[in-house]
Design an enzyme around this catalytic site. Structure first.
Site: not given
Ligand SMILES: *Cc1c(COP(=O)(O)O)cnc(C)c1O
Length: 358
Positions: A100, A167, A191
């Site tokens: 990511w 993030d 999540k």
């Molecule tokens: C799932 C995830 C993403 C991507 O998220 P989207 O909402 O599908 O764009 C980005 N960073 C992390 C750490 C993730 O777990």
């Protein structure tokens, strides 16, 4: 029907009482219409958004000098909105700790010069890079606090004057995050917070400036207002999930439970004759636990074995394979003990059958 435990990394498991509540009031929410038929400008919906923000601020101890924005486009759109909106010198620092963060880096390159301040790509992201010793003359330092795919996480933060951008898609509300240490935090909701379609941005207000950007892409256009129609259903469910987290004892209690759940599973993996965790040491994630038998066919045999016993979504991310158990807030302890039991059952059967020959 037998109990099903969902170990999906995202969209992930949500609290069952919330799903039941949503089901019960789906046809008629207060005004006799469904929540998904209601104007986002109505008073009723306005109250939901207000409550959502209030609960999030309480749960995460978000100070008043931070704005909370409810956006769409997932964490992925933040890979672009962050550099677009925080750009001053056009130099951005990133820690390259997983797939990511690699994607975040690739998108940031469209808007300036990316300095990779540390990378664990050479070790296939099995560890995380250290915080850089000296970092200056950059607009921000970006980190993926919990690496969802690889199962690693940061626990300590660096001493730096550069705004930290994190993030937190897979660890928000799963463990305590000291918001004041950051300039900006972002997370896709799917999540640990609610359905897909909602993205949270928590940003220190002094970092929000007027930008010559298309309206949706400018943070300034989203402060204290809904710029356009949000994902109303996702906002509504997220508000109910946050209410559930508060009732259950808040983020501190979630963290305590997640530590307990993940320790159980790590201990089982560390003592298993067949399975092992892909990450060792102190940077193991609380929420995402990749593991394997070391053999693709055996991993796949176990995934199916578990699935027929109601343990679903144990496959690793499509880019890395293997197995992965995601233990978000709504995963009960019983789900983890059941997984461990099924692992033992599989080990037992493996003494008679060689899965390598299947
Ligand atoms: C799932 C995830 C993403 C991507 O998220 P989207 O909402 O599908 O764009 C980005 N960073 C992390 C750490 C993730 O777990």
């Amino acid at each position: 029907m037998a109990v099903v435990y969902n170990f999906s990394a995202g969209p992930g498991v949500l609290p069952e009482p919330v799903l039941r509540e949503v089901q019960a009031e789906f046809l008629s929410y207060k005004q006799g219409v469904s929540i998904v038929e209601m104007s986002h400008r109505s008073d009723t919906f306005g109250t939901i958004v207000e409550q959502l923000e209030t609960r999030l601020r309480r749960l995460m101890h978000i100070p008043d000098d931070y704005a909370v924005l409810f956006l769409q486009g997932g964490a992925t759109l933040q890979f672009s909105m962050v550099p677009m909106n925080l750009r001053e010198t056009g130099r951005f620092a990133y820690l390259d700790s997983g797939i990511w963060s690699k994607k975040a880096i690739a998108d940031a390159k469209h808007f300036g010069d990316v300095i990779v301040a540390g990378s664990s790509a050479a070790s296939n992201y099995g560890t995380i890079p250290d915080w850089p010793e000296h970092i200056q003359d950059v607009d921000y330092l970006h980190v993926t606090l919990n690496n969802t795919i690889e199962g690693t996480r940061y626990t300590k933060l660096p001493d730096t004057d550069v705004p930290l951008v994190a993030d937190v898609s897979s660890n928000i509300l799963a463990e305590a995050i000291d918001v004041q240490r950051y300039g900006l935090l972002y997370a896709g909701a799917q999540k640990n917070i609610g359905p897909a379609g909602l993205t949270l941005v928590i940003i220190r207000r002094d970092l929000i400036t007027e930008r010559d950007l298309p309206s949706y892409l400018a943070y300034s256009k989203h402060v204290d207002t809904l710029l356009n129609t949000p994902s109303t259903f996702s906002l509504y469910v997220a508000e109910r999930v946050l209410a559930w987290v508060e009732t259950e004892g808040g983020v501190e209690e979630m963290e305590r439970r997640n530590e307990k759940k993940s320790k159980l599973l790590y201990d089982a993996l560390d003592t298993s004759p067949l399975f092992y965790a892909l990450v060792s040491g102190k940077n193991r994630s609380l929420t995402n636990i990749p593991f394997t038998t070391g053999d693709d066919a055996t991993d796949e045999a176990f995934r199916q074995f578990a699935e027929t016993r109601g343990l679903i979504e144990l496959g690793g991310h499509r880019s890395v394979g293997g197995l992965r158990a995601s233990l978000y807030n709504a995963m009960p302890l019983e789900g983890v003990t059941r997984l461990i039991d099924v692992m033992h059952e599989f080990e037992q059967e493996g003494q008679d059958v060689s899965y390598k020959n299947v």
